[in-house]
Write an enzyme that holds these catalytic residues in place. Structure first.
Site, PDB file in Angstrom:
ATOM      1  N   LYS A  57      -1.305  -9.326   2.819  1.00 43.17           N
ATOM      2  CA  LYS A  57      -0.575  -8.875   4.014  1.00 43.17           C
ATOM      3  C   LYS A  57      -1.463  -7.917   4.792  1.00 43.17           C
ATOM      4  O   LYS A  57      -2.093  -7.030   4.206  1.00 43.17           O
ATOM      5  CB  LYS A  57       0.740  -8.193   3.629  1.00 43.17           C
ATOM      6  CG  LYS A  57       1.498  -7.647   4.848  1.00 43.17           C
ATOM      7  CD  LYS A  57       2.956  -7.337   4.536  1.00 43.17           C
ATOM      8  CE  LYS A  57       3.194  -6.032   3.823  1.00 43.17           C
ATOM      9  NZ  LYS A  57       2.716  -4.811   4.513  1.00 43.17           N
ATOM     10  N   ASP A  73       0.838  -1.206   0.000  1.00 41.50           N
ATOM     11  CA  ASP A  73       0.000   0.000   0.000  1.00 41.50           C
ATOM     12  C   ASP A  73       0.873   1.255   0.000  1.00 41.50           C
ATOM     13  O   ASP A  73       0.359   2.376  -0.036  1.00 41.50           O
ATOM     14  CB  ASP A  73      -1.020  -0.013   1.143  1.00 41.50           C
ATOM     15  CG  ASP A  73      -0.381  -0.095   2.511  1.00 41.50           C
ATOM     16  OD1 ASP A  73       0.858  -0.179   2.607  1.00 41.50           O
ATOM     17  OD2 ASP A  73      -1.131  -0.080   3.516  1.00 41.50           O
ATOM     18  N   SER A  74       2.202   1.057  -0.019  1.00 44.25           N
ATOM     19  CA  SER A  74       3.110   2.185  -0.262  1.00 44.25           C
ATOM     20  C   SER A  74       2.878   2.742  -1.670  1.00 44.25           C
ATOM     21  O   SER A  74       3.374   3.820  -2.002  1.00 44.25           O
ATOM     22  CB  SER A  74       4.575   1.754  -0.095  1.00 44.25           C
ATOM     23  OG  SER A  74       4.852   0.582  -0.835  1.00 44.25           O
ATOM     24  N   ASP A  99      -1.092  -6.025  -0.225  1.00 40.42           N
ATOM     25  CA  ASP A  99      -1.521  -5.417   1.043  1.00 40.42           C
ATOM     26  C   ASP A  99      -3.020  -5.214   1.059  1.00 40.42           C
ATOM     27  O   ASP A  99      -3.593  -4.721   0.072  1.00 40.42           O
ATOM     28  CB  ASP A  99      -0.871  -4.033   1.204  1.00 40.42           C
ATOM     29  CG  ASP A  99       0.403  -4.074   2.022  1.00 40.42           C
ATOM     30  OD1 ASP A  99       0.583  -5.021   2.817  1.00 40.42           O
ATOM     31  OD2 ASP A  99       1.232  -3.157   1.860  1.00 40.42           O
ATOM     32  N   GLU A 130      -1.632  -5.530   8.540  1.00 41.55           N
ATOM     33  CA  GLU A 130      -0.856  -4.930   9.630  1.00 41.55           C
ATOM     34  C   GLU A 130      -1.564  -5.158  10.970  1.00 41.55           C
ATOM     35  O   GLU A 130      -2.766  -4.916  11.092  1.00 41.55           O
ATOM     36  CB  GLU A 130      -0.693  -3.422   9.402  1.00 41.55           C
ATOM     37  CG  GLU A 130       0.108  -3.088   8.159  1.00 41.55           C
ATOM     38  CD  GLU A 130       0.326  -1.583   7.968  1.00 41.55           C
ATOM     39  OE1 GLU A 130      -0.051  -0.792   8.854  1.00 41.55           O
ATOM     40  OE2 GLU A 130       0.882  -1.216   6.911  1.00 41.55           O
ATOM     41  N   GLU A 187       8.972  -4.337  10.670  1.00 39.49           N
ATOM     42  CA  GLU A 187       9.418  -3.033  10.152  1.00 39.49           C
ATOM     43  C   GLU A 187       9.973  -2.162  11.265  1.00 39.49           C
ATOM     44  O   GLU A 187       9.322  -1.924  12.295  1.00 39.49           O
ATOM     45  CB  GLU A 187       8.235  -2.325   9.452  1.00 39.49           C
ATOM     46  CG  GLU A 187       8.656  -0.967   8.891  1.00 39.49           C
ATOM     47  CD  GLU A 187       7.704  -0.402   7.843  1.00 39.49           C
ATOM     48  OE1 GLU A 187       6.744  -1.093   7.440  1.00 39.49           O
ATOM     49  OE2 GLU A 187       7.930   0.749   7.415  1.00 39.49           O
TER      50      GLU A 187
HETATM   51  O1  KIV Z   1       3.575  -1.102   1.644  1.00 40.85           O
HETATM   52  C1  KIV Z   1       4.758  -1.461   1.701  1.00 40.85           C
HETATM   53  O2  KIV Z   1       5.592  -1.154   0.834  1.00 40.85           O
HETATM   54  C2  KIV Z   1       5.163  -2.270   2.842  1.00 40.85           C
HETATM   55  C3  KIV Z   1       6.626  -2.526   3.004  1.00 40.85           C
HETATM   56  C4  KIV Z   1       7.306  -1.318   3.511  1.00 40.85           C
HETATM   57  C5  KIV Z   1       6.888  -3.698   3.857  1.00 40.85           C
HETATM   58  O3  KIV Z   1       4.359  -2.675   3.615  1.00 40.85           O
END
Ligand code: KIV
Length: 273
Positions: free
Chosen positions: A122, A53-54, A92, A124, A191
């Site tokens: 993924k 989600d980055s 994510d 969090e 992280e």
């Molecule tokens: O969204 C992302 O890029 C991440 C990584 C920093 C692990 O969750």
């Protein structure tokens, strides 16, 4: 040089990642959000591609990861899946799509899997989302956890500084990691936590840990592609190694093109019909 270290051309599975930990083989993971980049990342021999989600920051220019939507994550994941042959593709779940309750979480998880064809998701968080994690796993969807600095909670933390330096937070992280493993997660991203803590978690778990700013003892490493290729400006945390300066390379190339157009050097006779 591309792919020179990869002898095993078979599709990477969650099972294979756990085996890699058992065999002391490090896991390489990198983000990608689009077809062209994912094709290069996969072709180079990456084990896991994270549709992070980055993308909210890197692709859309948002300050945090919070604004990205489920539809936008599915769009990015679809493009990455289309380009990928070998790597495991993890997507994510964006902020707000799994925190409300387990039923909503599993509904959204199923949507991502059905529409994007990615391999795993993924999420969090630790014990606070464990019922949702279990429900999604019960639906047959593999999950990677994410502990330590969890960017979707940035407004609660108030800072991107190193997490779990104090004993109470470190103990919570350890019990969260065990809870995620016991629930059936196949791996956990750690992280920005102290290297010693990441080492302890890595030793205690049978599933792989993938670190970002969590030291070299983790079973694998992940970075955001735009950061490690030197495309992002003004972001240089201690943990980041820049493997190229693509920002500079691109600026030079684009400047050269502008010059050629302005000077009537492009196109030349061979570059026209
Ligand atoms: O969204 C992302 O890029 C991440 C990584 C920093 C692990 O969750």
């Amino acid at each position: 040089m591309a792919g020179y270290l990869v002898e095993d051309k078979r599709k990477v599975t969650t099972h294979r990642l756990i085996q890699m930990k058992q065999e002391n083989k490090k896991i390489a993971m990198l983000t990608a959000y689009d077809y062209t980049t994912a094709q290069i990342v996969d072709g180079a021999g990456m084990d896991v591609i994270l549709v992070g989600d980055s993308a909210s920051n890197v692709m859309a220019g948002n300050v945090t990861t919070l604004p990205i939507t489920l539809d936008q994550m599915i769009y990015h994941a679809k493009a990455v899946v289309r380009a990928t042959q070998r790597a495991l593709v993890v997507c994510d779940m964006p902020f707000g799509t799994y925190q409300v309750n387990p039923t909503e979480g599993v509904t959204n998880a199923i949507r991502i899997m059905k529409e994007s064809h990615c391999d795993a998701l993924k999420l969090e968080g630790g014990v606070e989302i464990i019922d949702t994690v279990r429900k999604i796993l019960d639906a047959g969807i593999p999950i990677m956890g994410h502990l330590g600095l969890t960017p979707q909670s940035i407004n609660k933390f108030g800072t991107y500084s190193v997490r779990a330096k104090e004993e109470a937070e470190a103990e919570k992280l350890i019990s969260d990691a065990h809870a995620l493993e016991d629930a059936g997660c196949f791996g956990i991203v750690l992280e920005k936590i102290p290297a010693k803590l990441a080492e302890r978690v890595t030793k205690e778990l049978t599933i792989p840990t993938i670190g970002i700013g969590a030291g070299g003892a983790c079973d694998g490493q992940v970075l955001v592609i735009a950061d490690m290729l030197g495309m992002t400006k003004g972001f240089s945390p201690k943990f980041l190694r820049r493997y190229a300066e693509l920002g500079t390379v691109m600026t030079d190339a684009i400047g050269h093109y502008i010059q050629d157009v302005k000077n009537c050097d492009f196109p030349n006779e061979n570059e026209q019909y």
